[in-house]
Design an enzyme around this catalytic site. Structure first.
Site, PDB file in Angstrom:
ATOM      1  N   LYS A  22      65.710 -76.101  54.617  1.00  0.00           N
ATOM      2  CA  LYS A  22      65.473 -77.547  54.458  1.00  0.00           C
ATOM      3  C   LYS A  22      66.684 -78.333  54.956  1.00  0.00           C
ATOM      4  O   LYS A  22      66.567 -79.293  55.718  1.00  0.00           O
ATOM      5  CB  LYS A  22      65.224 -77.890  52.989  1.00  0.00           C
ATOM      6  CG  LYS A  22      65.335 -79.397  52.690  1.00  0.00           C
ATOM      7  CD  LYS A  22      65.074 -79.692  51.228  1.00  0.00           C
ATOM      8  CE  LYS A  22      66.249 -79.640  50.324  1.00  0.00           C
ATOM      9  NZ  LYS A  22      67.131 -80.799  50.348  1.00  0.00           N
ATOM     10  N   ASN A  23      67.886 -77.919  54.531  1.00  0.00           N
ATOM     11  CA  ASN A  23      69.085 -78.704  54.827  1.00  0.00           C
ATOM     12  C   ASN A  23      69.600 -78.529  56.254  1.00  0.00           C
ATOM     13  O   ASN A  23      70.527 -79.214  56.654  1.00  0.00           O
ATOM     14  CB  ASN A  23      70.177 -78.403  53.797  1.00  0.00           C
ATOM     15  CG  ASN A  23      69.794 -78.956  52.448  1.00  0.00           C
ATOM     16  OD1 ASN A  23      68.827 -79.729  52.333  1.00  0.00           O
ATOM     17  ND2 ASN A  23      70.505 -78.565  51.415  1.00  0.00           N
ATOM     18  N   ARG A  92      67.454 -89.185  50.464  1.00  0.00           N
ATOM     19  CA  ARG A  92      68.763 -89.648  50.939  1.00  0.00           C
ATOM     20  C   ARG A  92      69.032 -89.251  52.380  1.00  0.00           C
ATOM     21  O   ARG A  92      69.670 -89.958  53.147  1.00  0.00           O
ATOM     22  CB  ARG A  92      69.875 -89.005  50.119  1.00  0.00           C
ATOM     23  CG  ARG A  92      69.946 -89.382  48.688  1.00  0.00           C
ATOM     24  CD  ARG A  92      71.082 -88.626  48.089  1.00  0.00           C
ATOM     25  NE  ARG A  92      72.244 -88.813  48.906  1.00  0.00           N
ATOM     26  CZ  ARG A  92      72.947 -89.932  48.911  1.00  0.00           C
ATOM     27  NH1 ARG A  92      72.563 -90.930  48.151  1.00  0.00           N
ATOM     28  NH2 ARG A  92      73.987 -90.085  49.674  1.00  0.00           N
ATOM     29  N   CYS A 116      71.718 -90.445  42.665  1.00  0.00           N
ATOM     30  CA  CYS A 116      70.658 -89.643  42.047  1.00  0.00           C
ATOM     31  C   CYS A 116      71.239 -88.943  40.836  1.00  0.00           C
ATOM     32  O   CYS A 116      72.391 -89.172  40.480  1.00  0.00           O
ATOM     33  CB  CYS A 116      70.065 -88.666  43.060  1.00  0.00           C
ATOM     34  SG  CYS A 116      71.131 -87.276  43.387  1.00  0.00           S
ATOM     35  N   ARG A 121      76.816 -90.605  44.810  1.00  0.00           N
ATOM     36  CA  ARG A 121      76.536 -90.237  46.215  1.00  0.00           C
ATOM     37  C   ARG A 121      76.620 -91.426  47.166  1.00  0.00           C
ATOM     38  O   ARG A 121      75.638 -91.736  47.865  1.00  0.00           O
ATOM     39  CB  ARG A 121      75.207 -89.512  46.316  1.00  0.00           C
ATOM     40  CG  ARG A 121      75.137 -88.293  45.409  1.00  0.00           C
ATOM     41  CD  ARG A 121      73.870 -87.515  45.573  1.00  0.00           C
ATOM     42  NE  ARG A 121      73.847 -86.755  46.821  1.00  0.00           N
ATOM     43  CZ  ARG A 121      72.825 -85.976  47.189  1.00  0.00           C
ATOM     44  NH1 ARG A 121      71.764 -85.904  46.404  1.00  0.00           N
ATOM     45  NH2 ARG A 121      72.849 -85.289  48.301  1.00  0.00           N
ATOM     46  N   ASP A 307      74.639 -76.049  45.366  1.00  0.00           N
ATOM     47  CA  ASP A 307      73.188 -76.018  45.156  1.00  0.00           C
ATOM     48  C   ASP A 307      72.741 -74.777  44.386  1.00  0.00           C
ATOM     49  O   ASP A 307      71.631 -74.743  43.869  1.00  0.00           O
ATOM     50  CB  ASP A 307      72.453 -76.097  46.500  1.00  0.00           C
ATOM     51  CG  ASP A 307      72.640 -77.448  47.170  1.00  0.00           C
ATOM     52  OD1 ASP A 307      72.413 -77.551  48.375  1.00  0.00           O
ATOM     53  OD2 ASP A 307      73.041 -78.400  46.467  1.00  0.00           O
ATOM     54  N   VAL A 329      82.078 -80.440  43.769  1.00  0.00           N
ATOM     55  CA  VAL A 329      81.461 -81.255  44.821  1.00  0.00           C
ATOM     56  C   VAL A 329      80.835 -82.528  44.225  1.00  0.00           C
ATOM     57  O   VAL A 329      81.149 -83.637  44.656  1.00  0.00           O
ATOM     58  CB  VAL A 329      80.404 -80.447  45.602  1.00  0.00           C
ATOM     59  CG1 VAL A 329      79.747 -81.330  46.678  1.00  0.00           C
ATOM     60  CG2 VAL A 329      81.042 -79.213  46.239  1.00  0.00           C
ATOM     61  N   ARG A 399      60.241 -80.196  46.559  1.00  0.00           N
ATOM     62  CA  ARG A 399      61.011 -80.818  47.638  1.00  0.00           C
ATOM     63  C   ARG A 399      61.893 -79.786  48.339  1.00  0.00           C
ATOM     64  O   ARG A 399      62.340 -79.997  49.451  1.00  0.00           O
ATOM     65  CB  ARG A 399      61.918 -81.928  47.078  1.00  0.00           C
ATOM     66  CG  ARG A 399      61.161 -83.119  46.511  1.00  0.00           C
ATOM     67  CD  ARG A 399      62.122 -84.209  46.093  1.00  0.00           C
ATOM     68  NE  ARG A 399      63.075 -84.488  47.159  1.00  0.00           N
ATOM     69  CZ  ARG A 399      64.242 -85.091  46.944  1.00  0.00           C
ATOM     70  NH1 ARG A 399      64.579 -85.448  45.734  1.00  0.00           N
ATOM     71  NH2 ARG A 399      65.065 -85.312  47.953  1.00  0.00           N
TER      72      ARG A 399
HETATM   73  C1  EPZ Z   1      74.113 -82.142  51.367  1.00  0.00           C
HETATM   74  O1  EPZ Z   1      74.115 -83.400  50.686  1.00  0.00           O
HETATM   75  C2  EPZ Z   1      72.855 -81.399  50.882  1.00  0.00           C
HETATM   76  N1  EPZ Z   1      71.678 -82.170  51.237  1.00  0.00           N
HETATM   77  C3  EPZ Z   1      72.921 -81.216  49.368  1.00  0.00           C
HETATM   78  O2  EPZ Z   1      71.794 -80.436  48.960  1.00  0.00           O
HETATM   79  C4  EPZ Z   1      74.169 -80.439  49.026  1.00  0.00           C
HETATM   80  O3  EPZ Z   1      74.302 -80.369  47.633  1.00  0.00           O
HETATM   81  C5  EPZ Z   1      75.422 -81.151  49.603  1.00  0.00           C
HETATM   82  O4  EPZ Z   1      75.278 -81.364  51.011  1.00  0.00           O
HETATM   83  C6  EPZ Z   1      76.689 -80.354  49.387  1.00  0.00           C
HETATM   84  O5  EPZ Z   1      76.577 -79.081  49.914  1.00  0.00           O
HETATM   85  C7  EPZ Z   1      71.185 -82.050  52.500  1.00  0.00           C
HETATM   86  O6  EPZ Z   1      71.707 -81.364  53.354  1.00  0.00           O
HETATM   87  C8  EPZ Z   1      69.951 -82.838  52.811  1.00  0.00           C
HETATM   88  P1  EPZ Z   1      77.984 -84.415  50.854  1.00  0.00           P
HETATM   89  P2  EPZ Z   1      75.113 -84.588  51.136  1.00  0.00           P
HETATM   90  O7  EPZ Z   1      78.009 -85.596  51.746  1.00  0.00           O
HETATM   91  O8  EPZ Z   1      75.259 -84.544  52.597  1.00  0.00           O
HETATM   92  C9  EPZ Z   1      80.672 -87.456  48.239  1.00  0.00           C
HETATM   93  C10 EPZ Z   1      69.790 -79.943  47.774  1.00  0.00           C
HETATM   94  O9  EPZ Z   1      69.572 -79.648  46.587  1.00  0.00           O
HETATM   95  N2  EPZ Z   1      80.489 -88.412  49.350  1.00  0.00           N
HETATM   96  O10 EPZ Z   1      78.615 -83.162  51.324  1.00  0.00           O
HETATM   97  O11 EPZ Z   1      74.666 -85.814  50.496  1.00  0.00           O
HETATM   98  C11 EPZ Z   1      79.357 -87.178  47.489  1.00  0.00           C
HETATM   99  O12 EPZ Z   1      79.079 -88.147  46.547  1.00  0.00           O
HETATM  100  C12 EPZ Z   1      70.818 -81.058  48.102  1.00  0.00           C
HETATM  101  O13 EPZ Z   1      69.233 -79.416  48.743  1.00  0.00           O
HETATM  102  C13 EPZ Z   1      81.115 -89.632  49.267  1.00  0.00           C
HETATM  103  O14 EPZ Z   1      81.814 -89.933  48.276  1.00  0.00           O
HETATM  104  O15 EPZ Z   1      76.474 -84.103  50.417  1.00  0.00           O
HETATM  105  C14 EPZ Z   1      79.622 -85.798  46.908  1.00  0.00           C
HETATM  106  O16 EPZ Z   1      80.310 -85.919  45.708  1.00  0.00           O
HETATM  107  C15 EPZ Z   1      71.382 -81.702  46.890  1.00  0.00           C
HETATM  108  N3  EPZ Z   1      80.944 -90.519  50.291  1.00  0.00           N
HETATM  109  C16 EPZ Z   1      80.478 -85.146  47.977  1.00  0.00           C
HETATM  110  O17 EPZ Z   1      81.037 -86.184  48.773  1.00  0.00           O
HETATM  111  C17 EPZ Z   1      80.176 -90.210  51.404  1.00  0.00           C
HETATM  112  O18 EPZ Z   1      80.042 -91.041  52.309  1.00  0.00           O
HETATM  113  C18 EPZ Z   1      79.711 -84.183  48.902  1.00  0.00           C
HETATM  114  O19 EPZ Z   1      78.614 -84.847  49.435  1.00  0.00           O
HETATM  115  C19 EPZ Z   1      79.550 -88.957  51.471  1.00  0.00           C
HETATM  116  C20 EPZ Z   1      79.722 -88.063  50.430  1.00  0.00           C
END
Ligand code: EPZ
Length: 422
Positions: A22-23, A92, A116, A121, A307, A329, A399
């Protein structure tokens, strides 16, 4: 929303074929807005989030078909730079369309995604990074507006404050079409899904290198061409079935996987005393012996995946001794703990750490799922529990997991879904 009713007490046995990721599929589908020729993406999982992304692509002007895991995307007459808010709110990952749409249309408007259950996020790294690339960005009434500048700088370097998966994907995809620019993204995320996105874009004619390391280099090109690509297997789905095998003290084989993508999980299972066998495209776990408690930190790749954090925690509630799980994370990813504690588990959460005291047996009861991975954790906890467990709000799970009931039933689990959302 669905309920999943799980009858516990059965050891899982057998093998399961893992679906496409998915990701990995979502950012690749988002990147197709950069290509005005035919694109075919294979091994795409039939999931609610994938269908949401395809609806968005249709709404912005693409011709889309999806059958048996194959997505075909044809260019439409025009492409619209606005992502419908009703769909952004559902997922998202749709925010990853923003930068590519600016490049494809010259401007774009996308609703800013909210938080969420697992955290605030924000998308500040995405926006700051796109500004560094030279995109003119304004925010108004909850929407982000972007416009292409007259000229891109020839050399651009941006260091991400945190190795964000989404921000790395957004910047890499946007930069691919910045002809005449050399872009360096530092402190980039290294997940396998980032490497898959790079490989897809390069197959379409981009010039990107370094994905999988913390420095990604992009030489912008004028145009990308139509292509065909196969998405990598879903390492999180694979990890979920392996951990389900462990919590039921069974023997499970996952097939069609890339074992290297599971290293952090397999290291933790080895430390727990689970027997692990690695094949070319398969992994087998056997958990019949006495297991040991562990300390694990969920971190960006190649660290232990966040995850799988809720799912490993569920397993450790049944391992004698004290285990500790740290979540580095997301700031709020222990929302499921109260639910598992309703099954008799003994977990205390303090400062982004869960302290888990193992017990002999969980007991089936009614519990509520706050998100995709928590739903998976609660369903497998039900498999190890006495009696029946009813997971409410379980629809989240669809999902992220394709053919979930069919796959678990093939391993000997017994679960019912009401109403049937699969
Ligand atoms: C991706 O989310 C995945 N989703 C998530 O999987 C996964 O948990 C996550 O990466 C971490 O591995 C998809 O790929 C669609 P991040 P993403 O940007 O890209 C902070 C699932 O269950 N952050 O790496 O949203 C954020 O809040 C989902 O399949 C900022 O502060 O994750 C978090 O604490 C859930 N500002 C951390 O960084 C930003 O602009 C990591 O988020 C961006 C992120």
């Amino acid at each position: 929303m669905s309920q999943i009713i799980v009858s516990g007490g059965k050891r899982l046995q057998g093998s399961v074929k893992i679906s496409g990721s998915k990701n990995a599929a979502l950012p690749i589908l988002a990147a197709t807005v950069l290509i005005d020729e035919s694109v075919t993406i294979k091994n795409v999982p039939e999931l609610r989030d994938v269908n949401t992304m395809l609806s968005i692509l249709q709404r912005i002007g693409k011709k889309v078909s999806f059958e048996h895991g194959v997505v075909r995307i044809e260019p439409g007459d025009i492409i619209v730079g606005t992502v419908p808010y009703d769909l952004v709110g559902k997922m998202r990952a749709s925010f990853n369309l923003f930068g590519p749409l600016v490049m494809a249309c010259g401007w774009a408007k996308v609703g800013k995604p909210g938080g969420c259950n697992i955290g605030q996020r924000p998308v500040d790294y995405h926006i700051e990074g796109l500004k560094q690339l030279g995109i003119k960005i304004t925010e108004e009434h909850g929407d982000v507006h972007g416009e292409i500048p007259d000229m891109f700088k020839s050399h651009i370097e941006y260091t991400l404050p945190f190795r964000s998966v989404g921000a790395t994907e957004q910047l890499m995809t946007t930069a691919a079409l910045m002809k005449g620019s050399k872009i360096v993204i530092k402190n980039a995320a290294k997940e396998p899904e980032i490497v898959d996105l790079q490989n897809f874009l390069n197959k379409a004619g981009a010039r990107i290198s370094g994905a999988g390391t913390d420095t990604i280099r992009i030489e912008g090109v004028e145009k990308l061409k139509g292509t065909e690509y196969r998405v990598i297997p879903d390492r999180i789905e694979a990890g979920t079935y392996l951990l389900a095998g462990v919590i039921t003290r069974g023997t499970v084989i996952v097939e069609d996987v890339v074992p290297d993508h599971l290293t952090a999980l397999l290291n933790a299972l080895n430390m727990m005393g689970v027997k692990v066998e690695i094949g070319k495209n398969s992994v087998k776990v056997e958990a019949s012996g006495k297991l040991k408690p562990v300390h694990v930190s969920a971190e960006p790749y190649p660290g232990f995946p966040t995850d799988l954090q809720p799912i490993l925690t569920a397993v450790l509630t049944t391992v004698e001794g004290e285990s500790v799980i740290e979540e580095l994370v997301f700031e709020n990813r222990f929302g499921y703990v109260d639910e598992i504690n309703r099954m008799g588990a003994q977990i205390k959460v303090k400062d982004r750490r869960a302290y888990i005291k193992g017990i002999d047996k969980l007991s089936g009861t009614d519990i509520n799922a706050p998100d995709i991975r928590a739903a998976a954790a609660l369903v497998i906890a039900g498999m190890a529990a006495d009696g029946e467990t009813t997971v409410h709000n379980a629809g989240h799970i669809f999902r992220g997991y394709e053919k979930l009931r069919e796959k678990f039933m093939a391993l000997g689990a017994y679960l019912r879904v009401y109403p049937d959302e699969e």
